[in-house]
Design a protein around this motif. Sequence first.
Motif, PDB file in Angstrom:
ATOM      1  N   LEU A 284       9.706  -1.492  -9.354  1.00  0.00           N
ATOM      2  CA  LEU A 284       8.648  -0.505  -9.120  1.00  0.00           C
ATOM      3  C   LEU A 284       9.189   0.908  -9.283  1.00  0.00           C
ATOM      4  O   LEU A 284       8.565   1.757  -9.950  1.00  0.00           O
ATOM      5  CB  LEU A 284       8.079  -0.679  -7.713  1.00  0.00           C
ATOM      6  N   ASP A 285      10.327   1.186  -8.683  1.00  0.00           N
ATOM      7  CA  ASP A 285      10.918   2.521  -8.806  1.00  0.00           C
ATOM      8  C   ASP A 285      11.278   2.836 -10.251  1.00  0.00           C
ATOM      9  O   ASP A 285      11.088   3.970 -10.721  1.00  0.00           O
ATOM     10  CB  ASP A 285      12.172   2.619  -7.932  1.00  0.00           C
ATOM     11  N   GLU A 286      11.775   1.838 -10.972  1.00  0.00           N
ATOM     12  CA  GLU A 286      12.131   2.066 -12.373  1.00  0.00           C
ATOM     13  C   GLU A 286      10.899   2.429 -13.195  1.00  0.00           C
ATOM     14  O   GLU A 286      10.938   3.346 -14.022  1.00  0.00           O
ATOM     15  CB  GLU A 286      12.810   0.820 -12.946  1.00  0.00           C
ATOM     16  N   GLN A 287       9.805   1.711 -12.984  1.00  0.00           N
ATOM     17  CA  GLN A 287       8.567   2.008 -13.709  1.00  0.00           C
ATOM     18  C   GLN A 287       7.996   3.365 -13.289  1.00  0.00           C
ATOM     19  O   GLN A 287       7.462   4.108 -14.128  1.00  0.00           O
ATOM     20  CB  GLN A 287       7.539   0.900 -13.473  1.00  0.00           C
ATOM     21  N   TRP A 288       8.107   3.686 -12.018  1.00  0.00           N
ATOM     22  CA  TRP A 288       7.631   4.979 -11.504  1.00  0.00           C
ATOM     23  C   TRP A 288       8.362   6.131 -12.187  1.00  0.00           C
ATOM     24  O   TRP A 288       7.746   7.123 -12.610  1.00  0.00           O
ATOM     25  CB  TRP A 288       7.843   5.004 -10.002  1.00  0.00           C
ATOM     26  N   GLU A 289       9.671   5.994 -12.344  1.00  0.00           N
ATOM     27  CA  GLU A 289      10.459   7.029 -13.004  1.00  0.00           C
ATOM     28  C   GLU A 289      10.158   7.066 -14.496  1.00  0.00           C
ATOM     29  O   GLU A 289      10.088   8.134 -15.100  1.00  0.00           O
ATOM     30  CB  GLU A 289      11.953   6.788 -12.759  1.00  0.00           C
ATOM     31  N   ARG A 290       9.952   5.922 -15.089  1.00  0.00           N
ATOM     32  CA  ARG A 290       9.675   5.841 -16.526  1.00  0.00           C
ATOM     33  C   ARG A 290       8.385   6.570 -16.883  1.00  0.00           C
ATOM     34  O   ARG A 290       8.261   7.118 -17.987  1.00  0.00           O
ATOM     35  CB  ARG A 290       9.596   4.372 -16.949  1.00  0.00           C
ATOM     36  N   HIS A 291       7.437   6.592 -15.960  1.00  0.00           N
ATOM     37  CA  HIS A 291       6.146   7.219 -16.232  1.00  0.00           C
ATOM     38  C   HIS A 291       5.987   8.545 -15.488  1.00  0.00           C
ATOM     39  O   HIS A 291       4.870   8.980 -15.219  1.00  0.00           O
ATOM     40  CB  HIS A 291       5.013   6.260 -15.848  1.00  0.00           C
ATOM     41  N   ALA A 292       7.101   9.192 -15.203  1.00  0.00           N
ATOM     42  CA  ALA A 292       7.074  10.464 -14.463  1.00  0.00           C
ATOM     43  C   ALA A 292       6.253  11.528 -15.179  1.00  0.00           C
ATOM     44  O   ALA A 292       5.623  12.382 -14.523  1.00  0.00           O
ATOM     45  CB  ALA A 292       8.501  10.958 -14.242  1.00  0.00           C
ATOM     46  N   ALA A 293       6.221  11.498 -16.499  1.00  0.00           N
ATOM     47  CA  ALA A 293       5.494  12.529 -17.250  1.00  0.00           C
ATOM     48  C   ALA A 293       4.004  12.525 -16.932  1.00  0.00           C
ATOM     49  O   ALA A 293       3.332  13.559 -17.039  1.00  0.00           O
ATOM     50  CB  ALA A 293       5.718  12.340 -18.739  1.00  0.00           C
ATOM     51  N   LEU A 294       3.469  11.395 -16.509  1.00  0.00           N
ATOM     52  CA  LEU A 294       2.039  11.305 -16.206  1.00  0.00           C
ATOM     53  C   LEU A 294       1.669  12.012 -14.911  1.00  0.00           C
ATOM     54  O   LEU A 294       0.487  12.219 -14.642  1.00  0.00           O
ATOM     55  CB  LEU A 294       1.612   9.834 -16.137  1.00  0.00           C
TER      56      LEU A 294
ATOM     57  N   ARG B 178      -0.176   7.937 -12.967  1.00  0.00           N
ATOM     58  CA  ARG B 178       1.214   7.481 -12.965  1.00  0.00           C
ATOM     59  C   ARG B 178       1.335   6.109 -12.317  1.00  0.00           C
ATOM     60  O   ARG B 178       2.066   5.246 -12.791  1.00  0.00           O
ATOM     61  CB  ARG B 178       2.079   8.505 -12.231  1.00  0.00           C
ATOM     62  N   MET B 179       0.584   5.888 -11.240  1.00  0.00           N
ATOM     63  CA  MET B 179       0.651   4.617 -10.536  1.00  0.00           C
ATOM     64  C   MET B 179       0.054   3.488 -11.367  1.00  0.00           C
ATOM     65  O   MET B 179       0.579   2.370 -11.385  1.00  0.00           O
ATOM     66  CB  MET B 179      -0.084   4.725  -9.196  1.00  0.00           C
ATOM     67  N   VAL B 180      -1.041   3.756 -12.064  1.00  0.00           N
ATOM     68  CA  VAL B 180      -1.635   2.734 -12.927  1.00  0.00           C
ATOM     69  C   VAL B 180      -0.647   2.326 -14.015  1.00  0.00           C
ATOM     70  O   VAL B 180      -0.464   1.132 -14.288  1.00  0.00           O
ATOM     71  CB  VAL B 180      -2.953   3.242 -13.554  1.00  0.00           C
ATOM     72  N   ALA B 181       0.001   3.296 -14.607  1.00  0.00           N
ATOM     73  CA  ALA B 181       0.996   2.993 -15.640  1.00  0.00           C
ATOM     74  C   ALA B 181       2.179   2.236 -15.050  1.00  0.00           C
ATOM     75  O   ALA B 181       2.735   1.331 -15.693  1.00  0.00           O
ATOM     76  CB  ALA B 181       1.465   4.286 -16.298  1.00  0.00           C
ATOM     77  N   THR B 182       2.554   2.586 -13.838  1.00  0.00           N
ATOM     78  CA  THR B 182       3.652   1.891 -13.161  1.00  0.00           C
ATOM     79  C   THR B 182       3.314   0.426 -12.942  1.00  0.00           C
ATOM     80  O   THR B 182       4.110  -0.472 -13.233  1.00  0.00           O
ATOM     81  CB  THR B 182       3.946   2.567 -11.807  1.00  0.00           C
ATOM     82  N   ALA B 183       2.114   0.164 -12.408  1.00  0.00           N
ATOM     83  CA  ALA B 183       1.704  -1.218 -12.143  1.00  0.00           C
ATOM     84  C   ALA B 183       1.562  -2.002 -13.435  1.00  0.00           C
ATOM     85  O   ALA B 183       1.948  -3.184 -13.512  1.00  0.00           O
ATOM     86  CB  ALA B 183       0.386  -1.222 -11.370  1.00  0.00           C
TER      87      ALA B 183
ATOM     88  N   ALA C 133       0.871  -1.178   0.000  1.00  0.00           N
ATOM     89  CA  ALA C 133       0.000   0.000   0.000  1.00  0.00           C
ATOM     90  C   ALA C 133       0.907   1.227   0.000  1.00  0.00           C
ATOM     91  O   ALA C 133       1.514   1.566   1.017  1.00  0.00           O
ATOM     92  CB  ALA C 133      -0.906  -0.018   1.233  1.00  0.00           C
ATOM     93  N   LEU C 134       1.019   1.862  -1.146  1.00  0.00           N
ATOM     94  CA  LEU C 134       2.011   2.911  -1.363  1.00  0.00           C
ATOM     95  C   LEU C 134       1.434   4.300  -1.126  1.00  0.00           C
ATOM     96  O   LEU C 134       0.239   4.528  -1.279  1.00  0.00           O
ATOM     97  CB  LEU C 134       2.547   2.814  -2.793  1.00  0.00           C
ATOM     98  N   ASP C 135       2.316   5.210  -0.770  1.00  0.00           N
ATOM     99  CA  ASP C 135       1.978   6.627  -0.648  1.00  0.00           C
ATOM    100  C   ASP C 135       2.343   7.281  -1.977  1.00  0.00           C
ATOM    101  O   ASP C 135       3.531   7.365  -2.330  1.00  0.00           O
ATOM    102  CB  ASP C 135       2.776   7.247   0.504  1.00  0.00           C
ATOM    103  N   LEU C 136       1.345   7.722  -2.737  1.00  0.00           N
ATOM    104  CA  LEU C 136       1.582   8.217  -4.089  1.00  0.00           C
ATOM    105  C   LEU C 136       2.344   9.536  -4.128  1.00  0.00           C
ATOM    106  O   LEU C 136       2.714  10.002  -5.204  1.00  0.00           O
ATOM    107  CB  LEU C 136       0.247   8.355  -4.828  1.00  0.00           C
TER     108      LEU C 136
END
Length: 264
Positions: free
Chosen positions: A199-209, A217-222, A164-167
Amino acid sequence: MRPVGVITRGTTAQRRLRRVDRWLVETRAGLVRTPHLLAVDLGFGEVPITTVALCAQLRAVNPAATVVGLEIDEQRVQSAGRWTTEHLRFERGGFELAGHRPHLVRAFNVLRQYAEADVAPSWSLMAQGLADGGLVIEGTCDESGRLGSWVSLDAVGPRTLTLALDLRREPSAVAARLPKALIHRNVPDEGIHRLLRDLDEQWERHAALAVFSPRQRMVATARGLAEGGWPVSDGPARWRRGELTVPWQAVCPAEVSGGSARSR
C-alpha cells in the motif's frame, strides 16, 4: 447467564464510530434491511453515545431495527438507562451476547484491550450467538474515528479485513489501529505486513496525483494494489474514502492459516 469478558476502560467520543456505521449501512444493505433486525453493540462504554448513533443509523434504513447495548459493568448499564427507547435498550452482557440471537454485532475498541490469545475464543463465542446469516464487525479505531480497521466474521469464521485510512497520512499509519488479531503481526513474512508495505509503495508511486486530490491518489493506489495481485474488493466509490477490503485469508497470521497465508 454470566457475562463473558472483563471491564474495559470504556472511553469513547462523539461520532467516533460513524465511519464503520456508514460502511455497514452502505456495504451490507441487505443485512441491515433484515425484517425486525436485532443488533448488539458490545462494550458501549461509560456513555452510550455511539450506541445511540448506531441505532439512529440503522433505523434510518430499517425503522423496525432494535439495538441492544451490552456492558459487563452494571453501573454503566444503569447509567445508560436514560437513553432507553422503544428500539434501544441496555443490558449487562459480554461475548456471550446475553443470550440474544442478533443479526448484527458491533464490537469496537473492546478486544484491543485484551490479550491476543483471547481473540479467537471471543470471535467464536460471538459468532455462535448470531442469528442465521448474521455478522460480527470487530475492530478498532482512533479517537477521532478517521483511522481504523475491522474484521467481518460469521458463523464460519473471519471473512474479510477492511482498512479505513486517513488520506492525510501514508496508508501504513493504520498499523497502530489494526484489530488485536493482527496488530502484533505487522512483521516480515506476515500477510498484513506485505499488504501495508505494498500500500505504501503504491501510495508513493502515485504521489503526483495529490495535486488533484488525495482521493484520486487513493483510487490509483487501490487500483495498483489490485493490479499487483491483491484481491481488493469494493471499488472506486469506497476507495475514494480511503476504505478497502481484502479477504481474511490474504492477511491471516501464518500459523493460524496452517502455512497457507498468501505469499508474494
